[in-house]
Scaffold this active site. Structure first.
Site, short mmCIF file in Angstrom:
data_model
loop_
_atom_site.label_atom_id
_atom_site.label_comp_id
_atom_site.label_asym_id
_atom_site.label_seq_id
_atom_site.Cartn_x
_atom_site.Cartn_y
_atom_site.Cartn_z
NE ARG A 176 64.60 46.48 85.98
CZ ARG A 176 64.90 47.45 86.91
NH1 ARG A 176 65.06 48.93 86.77
NH2 ARG A 176 66.12 46.89 87.47
CB SER A 247 66.25 41.42 88.35
OG SER A 247 67.40 41.96 89.37
CD GLU A 343 64.24 43.08 84.93
OE1 GLU A 343 64.29 43.62 85.70
OE2 GLU A 343 64.92 43.29 84.38
N1 EPU Z 1 68.55 39.25 98.53
C1 EPU Z 1 67.83 39.60 99.93
N2 EPU Z 1 68.48 37.98 98.59
C2 EPU Z 1 69.06 37.22 97.68
C3 EPU Z 1 69.02 39.57 97.42
C4 EPU Z 1 68.98 39.98 97.70
O1 EPU Z 1 67.37 39.38 101.31
O2 EPU Z 1 69.59 36.46 97.48
C5 EPU Z 1 67.64 41.21 99.81
C6 EPU Z 1 69.06 41.83 99.65
O3 EPU Z 1 69.89 42.04 101.48
C7 EPU Z 1 68.26 43.92 99.00
C8 EPU Z 1 67.43 43.49 99.11
O4 EPU Z 1 67.36 42.05 98.74
O5 EPU Z 1 68.71 45.07 101.05
C9 EPU Z 1 67.68 44.11 97.71
O6 EPU Z 1 68.87 43.31 96.89
P1 EPU Z 1 69.41 44.53 95.57
O7 EPU Z 1 70.11 45.63 96.67
O8 EPU Z 1 70.32 43.08 95.13
O9 EPU Z 1 69.02 45.11 94.99
P2 EPU Z 1 67.00 44.27 94.37
O10 EPU Z 1 66.67 44.75 94.78
O11 EPU Z 1 67.56 42.62 93.94
C10 EPU Z 1 67.35 45.79 91.62
C11 EPU Z 1 67.26 45.19 90.44
C12 EPU Z 1 68.72 45.10 90.15
C13 EPU Z 1 69.63 46.24 90.89
C14 EPU Z 1 69.50 46.26 91.90
C15 EPU Z 1 70.22 47.74 92.22
C16 EPU Z 1 65.21 44.50 89.74
C17 EPU Z 1 64.36 43.97 89.75
N3 EPU Z 1 66.02 44.16 89.61
O12 EPU Z 1 67.57 43.52 92.71
O13 EPU Z 1 68.73 45.56 88.45
O14 EPU Z 1 70.85 46.48 89.77
O15 EPU Z 1 67.99 46.89 92.52
O16 EPU Z 1 69.81 48.73 92.17
O17 EPU Z 1 64.74 45.85 90.30
C18 EPU Z 1 68.24 43.60 86.28
O18 EPU Z 1 67.44 44.61 86.49
O19 EPU Z 1 68.55 43.06 85.92
C19 EPU Z 1 69.11 44.46 87.86
C20 EPU Z 1 70.00 43.54 88.09
#
Ligand code: EPU
Length: 348
Positions: A176, A247, A343
């Site tokens: 990012r 995010s 972000e």
């Molecule tokens: N999780 C929780 N509780 C929640 C949400 C997530 O425990 O309420 C846990 C999930 O179980 C999972 C982990 O956190 O194991 C990661 O969650 P997720 O796969 O949804 O991805 P993320 O790390 O929350 C990132 C990016 C997203 C992108 C997804 C998929 C960032 C800040 N965000 O989210 O990007 O779509 O991975 O690759 O890096 C964005 O930047 O706007 C965005 C949506």
């Protein structure tokens, strides 16, 4: 895309005063810009910058407004970059070169390349915003970051008042992160991006849900695109229905030694190993475990399905978002000793 020398002097721009911004960002926060203009060409961009200089106004850039928190009163000139242009063709070496102007909608670039039979961007399907925003932010999702497909970026350099090209290396991409978010890149405005898609396509299947969702289907670019769209639609709120900026926090990157005690106590804490003895922790997990999932404060709240996303239930302002952001940051810091960073870009 560069304009001829001096041509901009004759280019008129439509500079408007006191312009509401809520329809121009996915968060839909109530906000007014002191001045606003759109730049559909490099000459219009030059003209807008000249107008700001004459009036001594600071300048802010807006693309699709997908990663923006607009504060109630934005001082200065907001320039929305609306340049259009798209071309995708196979190069002599077999790779596919895609050039898209900064104002193109990112998701349309993905769907157009896949429809032409060119794979390589499908993991980034349905990411909201424009090409310019995608570059600045180095968007990443479902196992792929834009930087991995980026060949070069054409920019307008405000310090030299010229158009030039930056290689991928010069863009200093990270998680990012790009040069465009730093002091060194503050004068650079993205005009277009050239992407290089691999001539021999292979699916990126590192994100755990993808394999599962694909099932027995053959992994083609179109099949993966459909899977990614379905995962996103299930997990993330549609900004057309519920205002949000994706995010809201970055996943914090911390030294392994600092994370070890936390990972020992909290076995379910999600952590991705990175180079340099660092780990990336799931901010969504931290926020949920700190008790904020589904939490609501006035017109803003934390998404019920995904704790990393803050939502606008209607009529919210950037002040409401800032207040909620501070509450969450303090809660996570107290419980886990981890500092979260937002972000989105704040327009103020
Ligand atoms: N999780 C929780 N509780 C929640 C949400 C997530 O425990 O309420 C846990 C999930 O179980 C999972 C982990 O956190 O194991 C990661 O969650 P997720 O796969 O949804 O991805 P993320 O790390 O929350 C990132 C990016 C997203 C992108 C997804 C998929 C960032 C800040 N965000 O989210 O990007 O779509 O991975 O690759 O890096 C964005 O930047 O706007 C965005 C949506």
């Amino acid at each position: 895309m560069s304009g001829g020398a001096g041509l901009h002097r004759n280019t008129m721009i439509d500079l408007k005063l006191d312009v509401p911004l809520e329809g121009l960002t996915t968060f839909g926060l109530r906000s007014t810009a002191e001045a606003y203009a759109e730049a559909a060409t490099t000459d219009e961009l030059r003209a807008a910058l000249a107008a700001a200089r004459e009036r001594n106004l600071p300048v802010h850039f807006l693309g699709g407004g997908a990663n923006t928190v607009a504060m109630p009163r934005v001082k200065g000139l907001v320039v929305r970059v609306t340049m259009k242009g798209f071309d995708a063709r196979r190069a002599a070496d077999g790779d596919v070169l895609v050039t898209a102007a900064a104002g193109e909608v990112w998701d349309e670039v993905v769907s157009r390349t896949v429809a032409q039979g060119f794979g390589g961007l499908e993991n980034l399907a349905a990411v909201p915003g424009t090409v310019g925003g995608a570059v600045v932010q180095n968007i990443g999702a479902y196992g792929l970051e834009l930087a991995e497909r980026l060949e070069s970026v054409t920019v307008y350099d405000r310090s030299s008042e010229s158009v030039r090209m930056l290689t991928r290396e010069a863009c200093d991409f990270g998680y990012r992160h790009s040069i465009f978010k730093t002091e060194a890149g503050k004068d650079l405005v993205v005009l277009s991006a050239t992407l290089r898609l691999p001539g021999e396509w292979s699916p990126v299947m590192t994100y755990k849900g993808i394999d599962e969702a694909l099932g027995d289907a053959e992994p083609t670019p179109a099949a993966l695109e459909a899977v990614v769209r379905a995962i996103r639609a299930k997990k993330l709120p549609d900004p057309k229905v519920l205002g949000n900026a994706g995010s809201f926090f970055k996943n914090p990157v911390v030294p392994k030694v600092a994370a070890r005690p936390l990972l020992t106590v909290h076995q379910s804490l999600v952590a991705y190993p990175l180079g340099g003895a660092r780990v990336k922790l799931a901010a969504g997990w931290l926020i949920e475990q700190a008790g904020f999932k589904g939490y609501r404060s006035g017109p803003v709240g934390v998404c019920e399905n995904h704790a990393l996303i803050l939502v606008n239930y209607g009529g919210a302002t950037g002040e409401d978002v800032l207040r909620l952001m501070k509450e969450i940051t303090a809660g996570v810091e107290t419980k886990f000793g981890i500092a979260l960073e937002p972000e989105p870009v704040f327009l103020e």
